[in-house]
Design an enzyme around this catalytic site. Structure first.
Site, PDB file in Angstrom:
ATOM      1  N   GLU A   1       0.822  -1.218   0.000  1.00 26.37           N
ATOM      2  CA  GLU A   1       0.000   0.000   0.000  1.00 26.37           C
ATOM      3  C   GLU A   1       0.857   1.269   0.000  1.00 26.37           C
ATOM      4  O   GLU A   1       1.946   1.291   0.583  1.00 26.37           O
ATOM      5  CB  GLU A   1      -0.873   0.022   1.259  1.00 26.37           C
ATOM      6  CG  GLU A   1      -1.848  -1.130   1.309  1.00 26.37           C
ATOM      7  CD  GLU A   1      -2.449  -1.348   2.701  1.00 26.37           C
ATOM      8  OE1 GLU A   1      -3.607  -1.763   2.758  1.00 26.37           O
ATOM      9  OE2 GLU A   1      -1.763  -1.116   3.711  1.00 26.37           O
TER      10      GLU A   1
ATOM     11  N   ASP B   1      -7.785  -4.887   8.738  1.00 23.13           N
ATOM     12  CA  ASP B   1      -7.394  -3.659   8.048  1.00 23.13           C
ATOM     13  C   ASP B   1      -7.257  -3.848   6.542  1.00 23.13           C
ATOM     14  O   ASP B   1      -6.522  -3.126   5.884  1.00 23.13           O
ATOM     15  CB  ASP B   1      -6.087  -3.105   8.647  1.00 23.13           C
ATOM     16  CG  ASP B   1      -4.929  -4.083   8.548  1.00 23.13           C
ATOM     17  OD1 ASP B   1      -5.146  -5.207   8.058  1.00 23.13           O
ATOM     18  OD2 ASP B   1      -3.809  -3.733   8.945  1.00 23.13           O
TER      19      ASP B   1
HETATM   20  P1  NAD Z   1       2.200 -10.453  13.614  1.00 25.70           P
HETATM   21  O1  NAD Z   1       2.055 -11.443  12.492  1.00 25.70           O
HETATM   22  O2  NAD Z   1       3.551 -10.150  14.131  1.00 25.70           O
HETATM   23  O3  NAD Z   1       1.306 -10.941  14.854  1.00 25.70           O
HETATM   24  C1  NAD Z   1       0.002 -11.423  14.714  1.00 25.70           C
HETATM   25  C2  NAD Z   1      -0.261 -12.441  15.846  1.00 25.70           C
HETATM   26  O4  NAD Z   1      -1.651 -12.810  15.785  1.00 25.70           O
HETATM   27  C3  NAD Z   1       0.552 -13.726  15.705  1.00 25.70           C
HETATM   28  O5  NAD Z   1       1.316 -13.933  16.880  1.00 25.70           O
HETATM   29  C4  NAD Z   1      -0.530 -14.810  15.524  1.00 25.70           C
HETATM   30  O6  NAD Z   1      -0.178 -16.053  16.130  1.00 25.70           O
HETATM   31  C5  NAD Z   1      -1.728 -14.165  16.213  1.00 25.70           C
HETATM   32  N1  NAD Z   1      -3.022 -14.716  15.828  1.00 25.70           N
HETATM   33  C6  NAD Z   1      -3.472 -15.071  14.582  1.00 25.70           C
HETATM   34  N2  NAD Z   1      -4.731 -15.536  14.680  1.00 25.70           N
HETATM   35  C7  NAD Z   1      -5.089 -15.459  15.996  1.00 25.70           C
HETATM   36  C8  NAD Z   1      -6.273 -15.786  16.714  1.00 25.70           C
HETATM   37  N3  NAD Z   1      -7.333 -16.295  16.088  1.00 25.70           N
HETATM   38  N4  NAD Z   1      -6.310 -15.558  18.056  1.00 25.70           N
HETATM   39  C9  NAD Z   1      -5.227 -15.051  18.708  1.00 25.70           C
HETATM   40  N5  NAD Z   1      -4.072 -14.728  18.074  1.00 25.70           N
HETATM   41  C10 NAD Z   1      -4.005 -14.931  16.733  1.00 25.70           C
HETATM   42  O7  NAD Z   1       1.469  -9.135  13.108  1.00 25.70           O
HETATM   43  P2  NAD Z   1       1.591  -7.643  13.713  1.00 25.70           P
HETATM   44  O8  NAD Z   1       2.666  -6.892  13.020  1.00 25.70           O
HETATM   45  O9  NAD Z   1       1.567  -7.690  15.190  1.00 25.70           O
HETATM   46  O10 NAD Z   1       0.227  -7.036  13.157  1.00 25.70           O
HETATM   47  C11 NAD Z   1      -1.017  -7.508  13.657  1.00 25.70           C
HETATM   48  C12 NAD Z   1      -2.130  -7.006  12.790  1.00 25.70           C
HETATM   49  O11 NAD Z   1      -2.254  -5.591  12.922  1.00 25.70           O
HETATM   50  C13 NAD Z   1      -1.938  -7.282  11.305  1.00 25.70           C
HETATM   51  O12 NAD Z   1      -3.156  -7.772  10.789  1.00 25.70           O
HETATM   52  C14 NAD Z   1      -1.605  -5.931  10.723  1.00 25.70           C
HETATM   53  O13 NAD Z   1      -2.022  -5.811   9.377  1.00 25.70           O
HETATM   54  C15 NAD Z   1      -2.379  -5.016  11.627  1.00 25.70           C
HETATM   55  N6  NAD Z   1      -1.867  -3.652  11.712  1.00 25.70           N
HETATM   56  C16 NAD Z   1      -2.779  -2.657  11.763  1.00 25.70           C
HETATM   57  C17 NAD Z   1      -2.343  -1.344  11.885  1.00 25.70           C
HETATM   58  C18 NAD Z   1      -3.342  -0.237  11.991  1.00 25.70           C
HETATM   59  O14 NAD Z   1      -2.984   0.918  11.887  1.00 25.70           O
HETATM   60  N7  NAD Z   1      -4.591  -0.544  12.261  1.00 25.70           N
HETATM   61  C19 NAD Z   1      -0.976  -1.050  11.914  1.00 25.70           C
HETATM   62  C20 NAD Z   1      -0.066  -2.099  11.908  1.00 25.70           C
HETATM   63  C21 NAD Z   1      -0.526  -3.403  11.816  1.00 25.70           C
END
Ligand code: NAD
Length: 349
Positions: free
Chosen positions: A66, A237
């Site tokens: 993005e 997101d």
């Molecule tokens: P990451 O992959 O490091 O961590 C995600 C975690 O979620 C993993 O540890 C995984 O095991 C866990 N997980 C997956 N399914 C699960 C479930 N059903 N129950 C419990 N845990 C579960 O990712 P990250 O960098 O920490 O990012 C997390 C999310 O936040 C991503 O989807 C990312 O796109 C989003 N994000 C959003 C913003 C925003 O501004 N809103 C900014 C950054 C990241």
């Protein structure tokens, strides 16, 4: 538009990952999270003057890339960011980013920086800023569901900005929970590791969902969410990537960043296009109501908006001044005679 410094020096400050880490340690993690939240809050107060567009997303079967641009008329910023949930299984980050700030008057870049760390910091600062306006007064306990890269940042911002005392961690992968618990040890929050989402929510006034899965997952079902809580939904997101059961959305008052983007990417993609939502900037400037009762469920349907990155870029540009935490990049061809680009090339041989 300001009159720029007419200097021909076109070197662009570049903040590497190593220098971003130096900057965070130099300022201090919690002061920096508070500083970022203040900067974002200031920009949300002047929301209307920004040039706003939903981010430009290029989707593939495995992720998304993005571009997130915005401008306040003086400065222009954009972030390049990816989201690839499958990356962690290959030893790579789900989210990585870099960003650029430029002067609107000349179009010249004024900062290039890593933004993987900065995104985690700004997302956490935005979450805590929203919680400051929406969470129940005196909230001290948060369930943190999804204990990946963002989770410790989310926790520390809630501590720094709203005084969070206890975090209750849960992840489907217990190794992630162990990692987060280890990292948060000694950081001034009580850490409770849980073995189910339900357990993590016991006694929590704030529920943060921050999981990564390229599907409509149901991290929270309707019966799990009691009256009066604040939900900080971070992980949903992208189109087809959500975390909450639709019934929760129908019981919640929903707060969003930029509706044209959130309607496509956020939890509310599951709702009718005209389902009422409140824009967070209006709560911040007092033109819309935030939390109005103890029983209300407030939901910050966060997807991340370009203005938050712009605020973070400006914060970094300001705070690297008079520090050694940047290099000057020769990334802009800038001949002394502006029309003699070819001559500059010829003479360089
Ligand atoms: P990451 O992959 O490091 O961590 C995600 C975690 O979620 C993993 O540890 C995984 O095991 C866990 N997980 C997956 N399914 C699960 C479930 N059903 N129950 C419990 N845990 C579960 O990712 P990250 O960098 O920490 O990012 C997390 C999310 O936040 C991503 O989807 C990312 O796109 C989003 N994000 C959003 C913003 C925003 O501004 N809103 C900014 C950054 C990241």
């Amino acid at each position: 538009m300001t009159n720029p410094n007419p200097s021909h020096k076109a070197l662009v400050p570049f903040v590497s990952v190593a220098n971003m880490m130096n900057l965070v340690h130099h300022i201090g993690l919690e002061p920096m999270l508070r500083g970022l939240a203040d900067e974002i809050e200031r920009d949300f107060r002047r929301w209307e003057l920004f040039d706003k567009t939903p981010r430009v997303a290029s989707h593939s079967d495995v992720g998304v890339i993005e571009l997130m641009p915005t401008s306040d008329g003086e400065a222009y910023g954009f972030k390049y960011v990816n989201g690839h949930p499958k990356n962690t299984s290959e030893g790579l980050q789900t989210v990585t980013a870099f960003g650029l700030l430029a002067d609107v008057y000349t179009g010249y870049p004024t900062l290039l920086t890593e933004m993987t760390l900065l995104t985690a910091l700004r997302t956490a600062a935005s979450s805590a800023m929203a919680a400051k306006f929406l969470a129940p007064k005196g909230a001290t306990t948060m369930a943190m569901i999804g204990n990946g890269a963002q989770s410790e940042f989310q926790t520390m911002a809630m501590k720094a900005i709203i005084g969070l005392e206890t975090v209750r961690l849960y992840d489907v992968d217990s190794a992630a929970t162990e990692k987060a618990a280890r990292n948060l040890h000694g950081m001034g929050v009580n850490v409770v590791s849980c073995t189910s989402a339900e357990e993590s929510m016991e006694g929590a006034q704030i529920i943060t969902t921050c999981t990564a899965d390229k599907q409509c997952a149901t991290i929270l079902t309707d019966n799990m969410v009691g009256a009066g809580v604040h939900i900080n939904a971070i992980g949903g997101d992208c189109p087809g990537k959500t975390e909450l059961a639709p019934a929760i959305l129908h019981r919640s008052d929903i707060f969003v960043e930029f509706p044209p983007q959130t309607r496509v990417e956020g939890e509310i993609q599951q709702l009718a296009e005209d389902h009422p939502v409140t824009e967070l900037w209006q709560v911040i400037n007092g033109s819309a109501k935030g939390r109005v009762s103890d029983k209300q469920i407030t939901l910050f349907d966060s997807v991340g908006f370009a203005i938050e990155d712009f605020s973070a870029l400006r914060y970094v540009k300001e705070h690297i001044k008079n520090t050694p935490f940047f290099q000057e990049l020769d990334m802009l061809a800038d001949p002394d005679d502006p029309r003699d680009l070819f001559g500059m090339l010829k003479r360089s041989k």
